[in-house]
Enzyme design. Structure first.
Site, PDB file in Angstrom:
ATOM      1  N   LEU A   7       0.853  -1.171   0.000  1.00 32.23           N
ATOM      2  CA  LEU A   7       0.000   0.000   0.000  1.00 32.23           C
ATOM      3  C   LEU A   7       0.899   1.233   0.000  1.00 32.23           C
ATOM      4  O   LEU A   7       1.982   1.216   0.584  1.00 32.23           O
ATOM      5  CB  LEU A   7      -0.908   0.036   1.235  1.00 32.23           C
ATOM      6  CG  LEU A   7      -1.977  -1.048   1.364  1.00 32.23           C
ATOM      7  CD1 LEU A   7      -2.731  -0.873   2.688  1.00 32.23           C
ATOM      8  CD2 LEU A   7      -2.951  -1.015   0.196  1.00 32.23           C
ATOM      9  N   ASP A   8       0.431   2.298  -0.646  1.00 35.56           N
ATOM     10  CA  ASP A   8       1.176   3.554  -0.602  1.00 35.56           C
ATOM     11  C   ASP A   8       1.363   4.004   0.841  1.00 35.56           C
ATOM     12  O   ASP A   8       0.531   3.701   1.716  1.00 35.56           O
ATOM     13  CB  ASP A   8       0.421   4.660  -1.356  1.00 35.56           C
ATOM     14  CG  ASP A   8       0.305   4.377  -2.845  1.00 35.56           C
ATOM     15  OD1 ASP A   8       1.046   3.515  -3.346  1.00 35.56           O
ATOM     16  OD2 ASP A   8      -0.528   5.034  -3.495  1.00 35.56           O
ATOM     17  N   ARG A   9       2.389   4.757   1.073  1.00 35.75           N
ATOM     18  CA  ARG A   9       2.673   5.247   2.426  1.00 35.75           C
ATOM     19  C   ARG A   9       1.469   5.965   3.039  1.00 35.75           C
ATOM     20  O   ARG A   9       1.144   5.766   4.207  1.00 35.75           O
ATOM     21  CB  ARG A   9       3.883   6.198   2.395  1.00 35.75           C
ATOM     22  CG  ARG A   9       4.203   6.808   3.749  1.00 35.75           C
ATOM     23  CD  ARG A   9       5.438   7.684   3.697  1.00 35.75           C
ATOM     24  NE  ARG A   9       5.719   8.262   5.003  1.00 35.75           N
ATOM     25  CZ  ARG A   9       6.809   8.975   5.297  1.00 35.75           C
ATOM     26  NH1 ARG A   9       7.712   9.195   4.360  1.00 35.75           N
ATOM     27  NH2 ARG A   9       6.983   9.460   6.505  1.00 35.75           N
TER      28      ARG A   9
END
Length: 251
Positions: free
Chosen positions: A65-67
């Site tokens: 997942l993106d940060r």
């Protein structure tokens, strides 16, 4: 970021919320702002993988997942399960669902965005819609409409980097607080509530939401036994509070 700031950020990170665990895999509710694992741009910062390895020992990355995206993420606990789940994701046998708060009004109640994605020709770490890019398909449904925003349920049929964010930008409705693909405008109660009064002695208004409004809430996939299995991650407090206020005042 200097070494002192890195140490302070590491110390402030709370243990991740474990949603499910067995001998083969572990599912975690990732908080926004925490890396899935370090990359060359963020070496030394705390990561979800690092925190889990302190507790479990070696784990295996299955997807990311993106940060700034919160929500459900799964890690394998041994090589055999890593191979199994990697194949599931690669063959698109995992159903992946998200919640997203986007700017403006979607023209249709349901839609399909089929637009290939590729790396930005100049800016590293950014993606764009490109004719010769990799196939990317996003399905969305408007769950709730507000004056300034729409609350969407999104399913991605592919797993490209920043897919939902780029696709929503491409149709003119970027995800709220997406600094890379939209605007960095937080959600304030004063912007959605009529006759809002801060009070004479009140400090500067704090935003309801000051991070990317994207949450991975559900995964559905087959187990090796053939049984179909679903997991869900509850909304974090900031997104839930924002949604509550929009339901009260945002229409």
């Amino acid at each position: 970021m200097n070494d002192v700031n890195k140490k302070q950020e590491t110390a402030s990170v709370k243990p991740p919320e474990i949603l499910y665990e067995n001998d083969d895999f572990i599912a975690v509710n990732k908080p926004a702002g925490l890396l899935t694992l370090p990359d060359r741009f963020d070496a030394g910062l705390p990561s979800l993988a690092g925190l889990l390895e302190k507790r479990l020992g070696k784990i295996f990355i299955v997807h990311r997942l993106d940060r700034d995206t919160s929500g459900l993420i799964l890690f394998a606990k041994h090589e055999q399960s890593h191979q199994y789940f990697s194949q599931l994701f690669a063959s698109r046998q995992v159903e992946k669902y998200y919640y997203a708060l986007v700017n403006g009004q979607m023209p249709e109640e349901k839609g399909r965005i089929d637009a290939p994605l590729g790396e930005h020709p100049v800016r590293k770490g950014k993606m764009t819609v490109q004719k010769k890019g990799k196939s990317a398909v996003t399905l969305y449904e408007v769950s709730e409409r507000f004056a300034l925003y729409n609350w969407l349920t999104v399913q991605i049929l592919t797993g490209r980097t920043h897919q939902i964010r780029v696709h929503m930008q491409s149709c003119g409705h970027p995800v709220v607080m997406d600094e890379l693909y939209g605007t960095a405008h937080p959600v304030f109660l004063s912007a959605i509530k009529r006759r809002y009064h801060s009070g004479k002695n009140q400090e500067e208004e704090r935003p309801l939401l000051s991070r990317l409004a994207l949450h991975a809430y559900r995964l559905h996939f087959p187990l090796p036994s053939g049984e179909h299995f679903s997991l869900e991650a509850p909304l974090p407090r900031d997104l839930q509070a924002t949604l509550t206020q929009l339901r009260k005042h945002g229409s």
